[in-house]
Scaffold this motif. Structure first.
Motif, mmCIF file in Angstrom:
data_model
loop_
_atom_site.group_PDB
_atom_site.id
_atom_site.type_symbol
_atom_site.label_atom_id
_atom_site.label_comp_id
_atom_site.label_asym_id
_atom_site.label_seq_id
_atom_site.Cartn_x
_atom_site.Cartn_y
_atom_site.Cartn_z
ATOM 1 N N GLU A 33 13.840 4.756 8.655
ATOM 2 C CA GLU A 33 13.270 5.119 7.276
ATOM 3 C C GLU A 33 14.003 6.429 7.139
ATOM 4 O O GLU A 33 14.078 7.579 7.787
ATOM 5 C CB GLU A 33 11.810 5.417 7.296
ATOM 6 C CG GLU A 33 10.935 6.306 6.358
ATOM 7 C CD GLU A 33 11.237 5.900 5.055
ATOM 8 O OE1 GLU A 33 11.124 4.541 4.894
ATOM 9 O OE2 GLU A 33 11.555 6.552 4.226
ATOM 10 N N ARG A 34 14.546 6.478 5.718
ATOM 11 C CA ARG A 34 15.218 7.758 5.205
ATOM 12 C C ARG A 34 14.255 8.812 5.037
ATOM 13 O O ARG A 34 14.792 10.076 5.564
ATOM 14 C CB ARG A 34 15.757 7.442 3.864
ATOM 15 C CG ARG A 34 16.379 8.373 2.895
ATOM 16 C CD ARG A 34 17.319 8.041 1.807
ATOM 17 N NE ARG A 34 16.262 7.337 0.924
ATOM 18 C CZ ARG A 34 16.679 6.861 -0.167
ATOM 19 N NH1 ARG A 34 17.896 6.486 -0.094
ATOM 20 N NH2 ARG A 34 16.082 6.139 -1.037
ATOM 21 N N GLY A 44 -0.102 1.961 -4.398
ATOM 22 C CA GLY A 44 -0.908 0.805 -4.395
ATOM 23 C C GLY A 44 -2.141 0.997 -3.964
ATOM 24 O O GLY A 44 -2.291 1.471 -2.721
ATOM 25 N N GLN A 106 -2.515 3.275 -0.577
ATOM 26 C CA GLN A 106 -1.414 2.804 0.161
ATOM 27 C C GLN A 106 -0.891 3.144 1.469
ATOM 28 O O GLN A 106 -0.777 2.897 2.397
ATOM 29 C CB GLN A 106 -0.267 2.373 -0.605
ATOM 30 C CG GLN A 106 0.817 1.876 -0.001
ATOM 31 C CD GLN A 106 2.052 1.650 -1.129
ATOM 32 O OE1 GLN A 106 1.749 1.290 -2.157
ATOM 33 N NE2 GLN A 106 3.339 1.740 -0.571
ATOM 34 N N ASP A 290 9.750 -4.720 -2.636
ATOM 35 C CA ASP A 290 10.068 -4.176 -3.920
ATOM 36 C C ASP A 290 11.755 -4.273 -3.913
ATOM 37 O O ASP A 290 12.203 -4.537 -5.037
ATOM 38 C CB ASP A 290 9.702 -2.792 -4.160
ATOM 39 C CG ASP A 290 8.160 -2.723 -4.852
ATOM 40 O OD1 ASP A 290 7.683 -3.771 -4.771
ATOM 41 O OD2 ASP A 290 7.879 -1.548 -5.303
ATOM 42 N N GLY A 302 1.880 -5.730 -6.206
ATOM 43 C CA GLY A 302 3.387 -5.462 -5.486
ATOM 44 C C GLY A 302 3.245 -5.417 -4.253
ATOM 45 O O GLY A 302 3.989 -5.971 -3.383
ATOM 46 N N MET A 303 2.554 -4.372 -3.703
ATOM 47 C CA MET A 303 2.286 -4.084 -2.194
ATOM 48 C C MET A 303 1.924 -5.452 -1.465
ATOM 49 O O MET A 303 2.558 -5.999 -0.473
ATOM 50 C CB MET A 303 1.634 -3.046 -1.763
ATOM 51 C CG MET A 303 1.079 -2.815 -0.051
ATOM 52 S SD MET A 303 0.005 -1.583 0.048
ATOM 53 C CE MET A 303 -1.490 -1.739 -0.944
ATOM 54 N N ASN A 304 1.075 -6.126 -1.958
ATOM 55 C CA ASN A 304 0.535 -7.325 -1.428
ATOM 56 C C ASN A 304 1.523 -8.497 -1.306
ATOM 57 O O ASN A 304 1.517 -9.024 -0.532
ATOM 58 C CB ASN A 304 -0.639 -7.634 -2.291
ATOM 59 C CG ASN A 304 -1.816 -6.945 -2.214
ATOM 60 O OD1 ASN A 304 -2.565 -7.202 -1.224
ATOM 61 N ND2 ASN A 304 -2.011 -6.039 -3.243
HETATM 62 C C1 LIG Z 1 1.177 4.043 -9.431
HETATM 63 C C2 LIG Z 1 1.291 2.970 -8.512
HETATM 64 C C3 LIG Z 1 0.271 2.270 -8.427
HETATM 65 C C4 LIG Z 1 0.600 0.875 -7.851
HETATM 66 N N1 LIG Z 1 -0.644 -0.167 -7.486
HETATM 67 C C5 LIG Z 1 -0.350 -1.178 -6.895
HETATM 68 C C6 LIG Z 1 -1.400 -1.887 -6.489
HETATM 69 O O1 LIG Z 1 -2.595 -1.628 -6.855
HETATM 70 N N2 LIG Z 1 -1.376 -2.936 -5.768
HETATM 71 C C7 LIG Z 1 -0.213 -3.224 -5.125
HETATM 72 O O2 LIG Z 1 -0.197 -4.338 -4.619
HETATM 73 N N3 LIG Z 1 1.004 -2.499 -5.512
HETATM 74 C C8 LIG Z 1 0.809 -1.600 -6.094
HETATM 75 N N4 LIG Z 1 1.819 -0.728 -6.382
HETATM 76 C C9 LIG Z 1 3.326 -1.173 -6.072
HETATM 77 C C10 LIG Z 1 3.323 -0.653 -4.483
HETATM 78 O O3 LIG Z 1 3.415 0.675 -4.259
HETATM 79 C C11 LIG Z 1 4.990 -1.361 -4.115
HETATM 80 O O4 LIG Z 1 5.002 -2.633 -4.324
HETATM 81 C C12 LIG Z 1 4.997 -1.017 -2.499
HETATM 82 O O5 LIG Z 1 5.185 0.363 -2.251
HETATM 83 C C13 LIG Z 1 6.301 -1.753 -2.242
HETATM 84 O O6 LIG Z 1 6.527 -1.844 -0.666
HETATM 85 P P1 LIG Z 1 7.842 -1.603 -0.166
HETATM 86 O O7 LIG Z 1 7.736 -1.449 1.362
HETATM 87 O O8 LIG Z 1 8.721 -3.027 -0.606
HETATM 88 O O9 LIG Z 1 8.642 -0.511 -0.630
HETATM 89 P P2 LIG Z 1 8.311 1.089 -0.532
HETATM 90 O O10 LIG Z 1 6.975 1.148 -0.460
HETATM 91 O O11 LIG Z 1 9.010 1.422 -1.862
HETATM 92 O O12 LIG Z 1 9.283 1.640 0.472
HETATM 93 C C14 LIG Z 1 10.675 1.603 0.909
HETATM 94 C C15 LIG Z 1 11.123 2.691 1.789
HETATM 95 O O13 LIG Z 1 12.451 2.402 2.072
HETATM 96 C C16 LIG Z 1 12.964 3.793 2.369
HETATM 97 N N5 LIG Z 1 14.277 3.785 2.024
HETATM 98 C C17 LIG Z 1 14.925 3.818 0.850
HETATM 99 N N6 LIG Z 1 16.182 3.538 1.058
HETATM 100 C C18 LIG Z 1 16.432 3.730 2.367
HETATM 101 C C19 LIG Z 1 17.893 3.533 3.273
HETATM 102 N N7 LIG Z 1 19.055 3.627 2.602
HETATM 103 N N8 LIG Z 1 17.516 3.845 4.545
HETATM 104 C C20 LIG Z 1 16.425 4.016 5.201
HETATM 105 N N9 LIG Z 1 15.000 4.052 4.497
HETATM 106 C C21 LIG Z 1 15.373 3.727 3.069
HETATM 107 C C22 LIG Z 1 12.031 4.420 1.231
HETATM 108 O O14 LIG Z 1 12.020 6.119 1.564
HETATM 109 C C23 LIG Z 1 10.856 3.953 1.532
HETATM 110 O O15 LIG Z 1 9.946 4.633 2.338
HETATM 111 C C24 LIG Z 1 1.747 0.355 -7.218
HETATM 112 C C25 LIG Z 1 2.769 1.326 -7.210
HETATM 113 C C26 LIG Z 1 2.496 2.517 -7.979
HETATM 114 C C27 LIG Z 1 3.700 3.568 -8.293
#
Ligand SMILES: Cc1cc2nc3c(=O)[nH]c(=O)nc-3n(C[C@H](O)[C@H](O)[C@H](O)COP(=O)(O)OP(=O)(O)OC[C@H]3O[C@@H](n4cnc5c(N)ncnc54)[C@H](O)[C@@H]3O)c2cc1C
Length: 486
Positions: A33-34, A44, A106, A290, A302-304
């Motif tokens: 994790e960066r 989320g 989240q 994402d 999204g998170m789901n």
């Molecule tokens: C305001 C808001 C409300 C939301 N509401 C909802 C909701 O109600 N329900 C829902 O399901 N979703 C919701 N979402 C969406 C949800 O937050 C995302 O879909 C979710 O965070 C995606 O998870 P992820 O693990 O794919 O990516 P992320 O949570 O973005 O995690 C990616 C991680 O990768 C790390 N990273 C990036 N590049 C590198 C690299 N090169 N090397 C190492 N690490 C790296 C980042 O630092 C980060 O920690 C919401 C989002 C926002 C902004």
């Protein structure tokens, strides 16, 4: 050079779920994790029923349920005029322990997944970023940038769970196809609120802005999530959000006296992008969460969906890396999950329209944002090559469907027996199965199950991620099914 089987990039909810899935199957992995520490923002704020079922399998659902809330109503205002209040819609269904969306930040979900990973002997490698990488005939060589040193690592598989801006996806050359809705930008943040009771989701509706302002309280926390539509200027920019800016905007849009934000632990700008990765796999590298799909946050998916991507991919990576299945099993990840991403983009855009119409015109109910589909219990893999088409039971259940949960007796659910990493075989009626490695036989000769499955006799083969692979009437069909995975 160091070696691991699976390198996971990004420790958001998706990377963490995948790490837990690999750890439970004793598959070597690294999770980098960066960021130097966990993110603070609530982002989320809802777990859908299907994700809760997955977290039940991981042993986390009950604690999360205690930490969140399910019944907060919608309280609607126009400026300082209270328009009314409506209850949260619950999709009634008997085939799950968790029919209600769970509202919690989240970071609480991530904290719970990190604790599980720790219990399984794993950990996040913070402040570690994926640098350059290249694919070889047998895997991938990567450079990992640690705070004060660089590591050369060889891995068999790499999964990009690095979010919507995924640099891994870009380096893999996978187009992120879709649109950016430049006009749809929001200020988002977490604030402490003085002057409001935390017993509802507060929404200020307006013909001009749609959702002019929204405040969502969290259980056992003084923090609320804030969202406010923020149309950009001619260059497409919106001002940087601050605590002072949040207070000024709230007053300008609500004129509600006696309400004030006293602190803010997170401020961000959210811009609507509706995009999907053209491919989910290049060689031995995969995309999940994402990194593979982004869309409107309406519908709370999204998170789901990312957690469900991870749950689909985890058991497949473990099986192939142990030689229990051929590489072709890994192709079924994209085969099964890309149609789900298409559904996701469509559904969240529809939910966004419903929300905007209700907010700007007063037509349509705000609370109808949640539908039977947004529970994600109806999603299926009926068309997957892993699905053995055949019998459709008397109540329409067929291979490819999620295995419905059944309340067998008060406080006793089928899902408690379905927990664990193995495949399961439900033996309905007098059928007998033969003990087989990695296959858990579950005698299911009881009336509630027969009724729920619409089956009086036969076998139901359930994949490790809870979907029906095969409905069989003869035992030989089960080993035949496994044979074609090899
Ligand atoms: C305001 C808001 C409300 C939301 N509401 C909802 C909701 O109600 N329900 C829902 O399901 N979703 C919701 N979402 C969406 C949800 O937050 C995302 O879909 C979710 O965070 C995606 O998870 P992820 O693990 O794919 O990516 P992320 O949570 O973005 O995690 C990616 C991680 O990768 C790390 N990273 C990036 N590049 C590198 C690299 N090169 N090397 C190492 N690490 C790296 C980042 O630092 C980060 O920690 C919401 C989002 C926002 C902004």
């Amino acid at each position: 050079m160091n070696h691991t089987t699976v390198l996971l990039i990004g420790a958001g909810p998706v990377g963490l779920t995948l790490a837990c899935e690999l750890a439970r199957r004793q598959t070597p992995y690294r999770l980098v994790e960066r960021a130097a520490e966990p993110p603070r923002g609530s982002r989320g704020k809802g777990l859908q029923p299907r994700s809760l079922e997955i977290l039940h399998d991981l042993g986390l659902a009950e604690a999360l349920l205690a930490a969140g809330s399910t019944d907060l109503p919608y309280r609607k205002f126009n400026g300082n005029q209270l328009l009314g209040e409506s209850p949260r819609r619950v999709v009634e269904r008997a085939d799950t322990q968790y029919p209600k969306t769970l509202l919690l930040p989240q970071y609480a979900v991530e904290e719970s997944l990190r604790a599980k990973l720790h219990e399984l002997g794993g950990a996040v490698e913070w402040a570690t970023e994926l640098g350059a990488f290249s694919q070889t005939a047998t895997g991938i060589t990567c450079r990992l940038e640690h705070p004060n040193w660089t590591e050369e690592l060889a891995c068999t598989y790499l999964v990009a769970c690095d979010g919507g801006k995924s640099t891994t996806r870009k380096k893999l050359g996978i187009p992120f196809v879709g649109e950016t809705h430049q006009q749809e930008q929001l200020w988002v943040g977490d604030v402490e609120v003085e002057g409001l009771t935390p017993d509802a989701w507060y929404n200020w509706l307006s013909p001009e802005f749609g959702l002019a302002f929204a405040l969502f309280p969290f259980k056992n926390s003084t923090s609320w999530q804030l969202q406010a539509a923020m149309p950009p200027d001619a260059e497409g920019n919106v001002p940087t959000p601050t605590l002072e800016g949040f207070n000024q905007l709230f007053q300008a849009r609500t004129h509600l006296e006696g309400v004030r934000f006293t602190s803010s632990s997170w401020q961000s700008i959210y811009r609507v992008n509706i995009r999907r990765a053209e491919r989910y796999r290049v060689g031995n590298a995969f995309l999940a969460g994402d990194a593979a799909h982004v869309h409107s946050i309406a519908g709370g998916l999204g998170m789901n969906t990312g957690i469900q991507d991870a749950y689909n991919l985890g058991w497949k990576l473990a099986a192939v890396s142990k030689g229990e299945a051929s590489d072709a099993l890994l192709d079924t990840y994209a085969e099964e999950r890309i149609p789900i991403a298409e559904w996701l983009l469509r559904t969240s855009s529809e939910r966004q329209q419903v929300m905007m119409q209700a907010a700007t015109t007063g037509k349509g109910a705000f609370e109808t944002l949640a539908t039977p589909d947004t529970t994600q219990l109806n999603l299926h893999y009926r068309d997957s090559s892993l699905t053995r088409k055949g019998e459709v039971t008397s109540n329409g259940l067929q291979a490819g469907d999620r295995a419905p949960d059944v309340q067998l007796a008060p406080g006793r659910w089928l899902s408690d027996q379905l927990r664990g990493t193995e495949w399961k075989l439900l033996l309905v009626g007098p059928t007998e199965g033969k003990p087989t490695p990695n296959l858990k036989l579950i005698p299911a000769d009881n009336e509630p199950l027969r009724t729920a499955y619409g089956l009086s006799d036969g076998m139901v083969l359930i994949r490790p991620d809870g979907y029906i692979a095969l409905i069989a009437s003869e035992w030989r069909e089960v080993p035949e099914y496994f044979e074609q995975l090899r």
